[in-house]
Design a protein around this motif. Structure first.
Motif, short mmCIF file in Angstrom:
data_model
loop_
_atom_site.label_atom_id
_atom_site.label_comp_id
_atom_site.label_asym_id
_atom_site.label_seq_id
_atom_site.Cartn_x
_atom_site.Cartn_y
_atom_site.Cartn_z
N THR A 222 61.82 -43.10 39.68
CA THR A 222 61.53 -43.83 40.91
C THR A 222 62.73 -44.71 41.26
O THR A 222 63.49 -45.12 40.38
CB THR A 222 60.28 -44.71 40.80
N THR A 257 60.96 -44.57 47.74
CA THR A 257 60.54 -44.80 46.36
C THR A 257 60.84 -43.62 45.44
O THR A 257 61.03 -43.80 44.23
CB THR A 257 59.04 -45.12 46.29
N GLN A 258 60.91 -42.42 45.98
CA GLN A 258 61.10 -41.24 45.15
C GLN A 258 62.51 -40.68 45.18
O GLN A 258 62.86 -39.87 44.32
CB GLN A 258 60.12 -40.14 45.59
N SER A 327 67.35 -49.93 36.72
CA SER A 327 65.92 -49.67 36.87
C SER A 327 65.10 -50.21 35.71
O SER A 327 63.88 -50.28 35.80
CB SER A 327 65.68 -48.16 37.00
#
Length: 439
Positions: A222, A257-258, A327
């Motif tokens: 993500t 988001t992806q 992340s």
């Protein structure tokens, strides 16, 4: 004095090691000889199933040759204090691109296989690699040769996804302001198209191609929150094989988001290498202040790299590295380091961030290798480190303050650092780790 060259690691991790000489039984048609040439490179190009890749295009500092039927190559080039750029590519595969500061023998390069589909270039095509999730929209009559001739007949279109482990280059980049920066990937792809005559195709001037690029599972799957809320600078970049740099592109990138969606546009009077075709593209977080680490090998016997009776190439010591990405996901990589490397360099690291380093001696190494190993570091290791076991050891340390610029570190004269620079401290790296065996 032993020298150092570069073996690339992913996602803000780069590694250096080196050797020189000639590979035994190298095919004569791949030799380039001259009394003025002084750096020798040899190796074998394999696919992800460890099968040879014949006729792969190998470029070393502008000298071009092709692998033979066994995937082998050997080439000598003129000595260069600024180092050597090795680029290996073949349509239908993801490319390999590495920087080294000395010749190196018996290398093994792995080209990742691409998703391949045959298309009619005169109609609209929606191409989806169901494994990586990458989607490409090829519009009618948008593809052509480097000379501008529109593609006709059947075209073989390839999608080669990249995670940080398979990215070409070392994540050194030049942004739109001309600054040298380091990158952290949130999705990358190499696209290529070949017509029935074997011509590598590109986008015709003004033509466009739309691409949807998911975040790879290996970096979290993500999009990091800082990309979506714009607290970390993220852009699209295209790789330049001859320089090893990622260059920022205006590609109408949209982040979700992806993953990332972006648009490639064909340009006139392009200076891009025609063999690069549609190119390698990368959605990346920009880091303006990366750090670097020196890892030095001290008094380690040859048997610890190449246990008796010995093999060629020697297996070397396996080093493993792990650092947390933006992340929050951990990223790790391992690589073998041979006895010819007196030191290695990790660079384009996240500054002032913990990094885990482990060393594993090869199978069959004498017990005294790990039994006499010590790992020390500046800054001092984290609490509870180093640790040792029967076949190796590990440490955790802080990468330290940022270096003056991204990329392979340079000495005060502006040259890539060598062992003399490491010995005298003539380098910009804030952390130094010693792997040593004691009598």
């Amino acid at each position: 004095m032993r020298r150092s060259a570069l073996l690339l690691l992913p996602a803000l991790l780069g590694l250096g090691c080196g050797e020189s000489g000639r590979v035994p039984d190298a095919p004569e048609e791949l030799q380039v000889e001259s009394s003025a040439l002084s750096a020798v490179f040899s190796g074998t190009v394999l696919d992800s199933n460890r099968r040879p890749v014949p006729n792969a295009r190998v470029t070393v500092n502008g000298i071009v040759l092709f692998t033979n039927s066994a995937g082998a190559y050997s080439v000598s080039v003129e000595g260069a204090t600024a180092g050597y750029r090795i680029d290996i590519r073949k349509d239908g595969y993801g490319p390999v691109n590495q920087f080294k500061i000395s010749g190196e023998l018996n290398q093994v390069h792995v080209l990742g296989r691409a998703y391949i589909r045959q298309i009619n270039p005169a109609v609209s095509n929606q191409i989806v690699d169901t494994v990586s999730g990458i989607r490409v929209e090829v519009l009618p009559n948008s593809l052509g040769t480097a000379t501008g001739t529109p593609a006709k007949g059947t075209v073989v279109f390839s999608i080669a996804p990249h995670d940080p482990a398979t990215m070409p280059g070392d994540f050194t980049a030049r942004n739109s302001l001309g600054q040298t920066v380091a990158l952290e990937s949130v999705g990358a792809v190499t696209l290529s198209a070949v017509d029935s005559l074997g011509n590598t195709l590109t986008l015709l001037p003004g033509a466009t191609m739309n691409v949807s690029l998911p975040v790879p599972a290996s970096v979290g799957g993500t999009m990091p929150a800082c990309v979506l809320n714009a607290t970390c600078r993220t852009a699209m970049w295209r790789f330049t094989p001859s320089t090893g740099l990622w260059n920022e592109q205006s590609a109408n990138a949209q982040f979700n988001t992806q993953g990332t969606s972006f648009r490639i546009t064909g340009i006139r009077n392009s200076t891009i290498d025609p063999a690069d075709g549609l190119g390698t593209w990368n959605a990346d977080i920009e880091h303006t202040s990366p750090s670097c680490s020196i890892i030095e090998f001290v008094n380690i016997p040859l048997d610890c790299y190449n246990p008796p009776p010995g093999t060629t190439p020697e297996p070397g010591i396996e080093l493993a590295f792990q650092q947390q990405l933006t992340s929050g996901a951990p990223w790790s990589k391992s690589a073998g380091v041979r006895s010819s490397a007196s030191f290695i360099v990790l660079y384009n690291l996240r500054g002032n961030t913990p990094l885990d380093l482990s060393a594993e001696f090869p199978a069959g190494a004498p017990a005294y290798c790990a039994g006499n190993l010590s790992i020390t570091s500046t800054p001092a290791p984290s609490a509870g480190f180093p640790v040792y076991w029967a076949t190796g050891g590990a440490t955790r340390y802080n990468t330290g303050a940022p270096a003056p610029t991204a990329g392979y570190p340079k000495d005060s004269s502006g040259n890539p650092i060598d062992f003399a620079d490491v010995a005298t401290g003539n380098h910009p790296c804030s952390s130094h780790i010693y792997l040593q065996t004691h009598p």
